[in-house]
Every structure is written in C-alpha cells, then in structure tokens.
Design a protein around this motif. Structure first.
Motif, PDB file in Angstrom:
ATOM      1  N   ALA A 130      50.127  61.132  57.560  1.00 15.51           N
ATOM      2  CA  ALA A 130      48.836  60.685  57.018  1.00 15.51           C
ATOM      3  C   ALA A 130      48.754  60.944  55.517  1.00 15.51           C
ATOM      4  O   ALA A 130      48.192  60.144  54.768  1.00 15.51           O
ATOM      5  CB  ALA A 130      47.693  61.385  57.747  1.00 15.51           C
ATOM      6  N   ALA A 131      49.317  62.060  55.080  1.00 16.20           N
ATOM      7  CA  ALA A 131      49.300  62.373  53.646  1.00 16.20           C
ATOM      8  C   ALA A 131      50.067  61.323  52.858  1.00 16.20           C
ATOM      9  O   ALA A 131      49.603  60.842  51.815  1.00 16.20           O
ATOM     10  CB  ALA A 131      49.900  63.759  53.414  1.00 16.20           C
ATOM     11  N   ARG A 132      51.235  60.946  53.359  1.00 16.95           N
ATOM     12  CA  ARG A 132      52.037  59.932  52.657  1.00 16.95           C
ATOM     13  C   ARG A 132      51.348  58.573  52.673  1.00 16.95           C
ATOM     14  O   ARG A 132      51.362  57.842  51.688  1.00 16.95           O
ATOM     15  CB  ARG A 132      53.416  59.812  53.307  1.00 16.95           C
ATOM     16  CG  ARG A 132      54.303  60.993  53.021  1.00 16.95           C
ATOM     17  CD  ARG A 132      55.758  60.655  53.271  1.00 16.95           C
ATOM     18  NE  ARG A 132      56.589  61.839  53.277  1.00 16.95           N
ATOM     19  CZ  ARG A 132      56.990  62.475  52.184  1.00 16.95           C
ATOM     20  NH1 ARG A 132      56.631  62.039  51.003  1.00 16.95           N
ATOM     21  NH2 ARG A 132      57.756  63.535  52.273  1.00 16.95           N
ATOM     22  N   GLU A 133      50.771  58.219  53.806  1.00 10.40           N
ATOM     23  CA  GLU A 133      50.084  56.923  53.893  1.00 10.40           C
ATOM     24  C   GLU A 133      48.905  56.865  52.935  1.00 10.40           C
ATOM     25  O   GLU A 133      48.668  55.841  52.292  1.00 10.40           O
ATOM     26  CB  GLU A 133      49.612  56.687  55.329  1.00 10.40           C
ATOM     27  CG  GLU A 133      50.753  56.345  56.261  1.00 10.40           C
ATOM     28  CD  GLU A 133      50.317  56.192  57.710  1.00 10.40           C
ATOM     29  OE1 GLU A 133      51.147  55.731  58.502  1.00 10.40           O
ATOM     30  OE2 GLU A 133      49.165  56.529  58.051  1.00 10.40           O
ATOM     31  N   GLY A 134      48.181  57.954  52.840  1.00 16.56           N
ATOM     32  CA  GLY A 134      47.044  57.993  51.924  1.00 16.56           C
ATOM     33  C   GLY A 134      47.498  57.861  50.483  1.00 16.56           C
ATOM     34  O   GLY A 134      46.875  57.173  49.674  1.00 16.56           O
ATOM     35  N   ALA A 135      48.605  58.519  50.149  1.00 21.95           N
ATOM     36  CA  ALA A 135      49.142  58.434  48.792  1.00 21.95           C
ATOM     37  C   ALA A 135      49.567  56.999  48.470  1.00 21.95           C
ATOM     38  O   ALA A 135      49.298  56.484  47.383  1.00 21.95           O
ATOM     39  CB  ALA A 135      50.315  59.391  48.634  1.00 21.95           C
ATOM     40  N   LEU A 136      50.218  56.352  49.434  1.00 16.88           N
ATOM     41  CA  LEU A 136      50.669  54.976  49.211  1.00 16.88           C
ATOM     42  C   LEU A 136      49.497  54.009  49.086  1.00 16.88           C
ATOM     43  O   LEU A 136      49.616  52.946  48.464  1.00 16.88           O
ATOM     44  CB  LEU A 136      51.570  54.531  50.374  1.00 16.88           C
ATOM     45  CG  LEU A 136      52.963  55.144  50.379  1.00 16.88           C
ATOM     46  CD1 LEU A 136      53.690  54.800  51.684  1.00 16.88           C
ATOM     47  CD2 LEU A 136      53.766  54.647  49.193  1.00 16.88           C
ATOM     48  N   ALA A 137      48.373  54.347  49.680  1.00 23.55           N
ATOM     49  CA  ALA A 137      47.211  53.457  49.665  1.00 23.55           C
ATOM     50  C   ALA A 137      46.501  53.452  48.320  1.00 23.55           C
ATOM     51  O   ALA A 137      45.695  52.571  48.046  1.00 23.55           O
ATOM     52  CB  ALA A 137      46.232  53.875  50.767  1.00 23.55           C
ATOM     53  N   CYS A 138      46.801  54.420  47.471  1.00 26.28           N
ATOM     54  CA  CYS A 138      46.093  54.504  46.193  1.00 26.28           C
ATOM     55  C   CYS A 138      46.647  53.492  45.202  1.00 26.28           C
ATOM     56  O   CYS A 138      47.806  53.569  44.818  1.00 26.28           O
ATOM     57  CB  CYS A 138      46.224  55.904  45.605  1.00 26.28           C
ATOM     58  SG  CYS A 138      45.469  56.003  43.969  1.00 26.28           S
ATOM     59  N   PRO A 139      45.819  52.545  44.749  1.00 28.73           N
ATOM     60  CA  PRO A 139      46.305  51.531  43.807  1.00 28.73           C
ATOM     61  C   PRO A 139      46.597  52.096  42.420  1.00 28.73           C
ATOM     62  O   PRO A 139      47.312  51.469  41.636  1.00 28.73           O
ATOM     63  CB  PRO A 139      45.178  50.503  43.771  1.00 28.73           C
ATOM     64  CG  PRO A 139      43.970  51.197  44.275  1.00 28.73           C
ATOM     65  CD  PRO A 139      44.430  52.303  45.164  1.00 28.73           C
TER      66      PRO A 139
END
Ligand code: F3S
Length: 66
Positions: free
Chosen positions: A50-59
């Motif tokens: 979840a941490a990685r997915e959240g980081a990737l979601a940041c434009p």
C-alpha cells in the motif's frame, strides 16, 4: 531477510492532490490543508504494498518509500 520501510514526503513538492490518501488510506493521512502526512516511523510489512502504491499515485512524485 525483510527490510523495514520508511516513507518520506517532500513537503516542497506535495501540492495536495490527495491521491496518496485515496489510494492507501491506511498509510497516508491529510492535514487540515489537504497536504499529505505519512505514516510515522517504520512501515509494517502488511502495509508495504500500500505504501508503494500510494507513492506511485502521487503526480508530483513527492513521496519516497525506502
Ligand atoms: Fe501530496 Fe502527492 Fe499526496 S501531492 S497529497 S503527496 S498525492
């Protein structure tokens, strides 16, 4: 051996898109102005994805997961 993870948010880059929080609300919170607050301290193993997915979601690419 499992390495513990840590999240760093570059507050000069975060501009309040809230995508991190929308993607991974267990890891990210928003402050009263809508800017990201990271999980404080080391990330438990079950929140690593979840941490990685959240980081990737940041434009703005404001989030680093190490
Ligand atoms: Fe900020 Fe990026 Fe989240 S701009 S609020 S860290 S999606």
């Amino acid at each position: 051996r499992f390495r513990l993870m840590k999240i760093t948010i570059d507050t000069t880059k975060c501009s309040g898109h809230a995508r991190c929080w929308a993607t991974s609300p267990d890891v990210f919170e928003l402050d009263d102005d809508g800017y990201a607050l990271a999980y404080d301290g080391e990330i438990p193993a079950e929140l690593a994805v979840a941490a990685r997915e959240g980081a990737l979601a940041c434009p703005e690419r404001a989030i680093a997961v190490e």
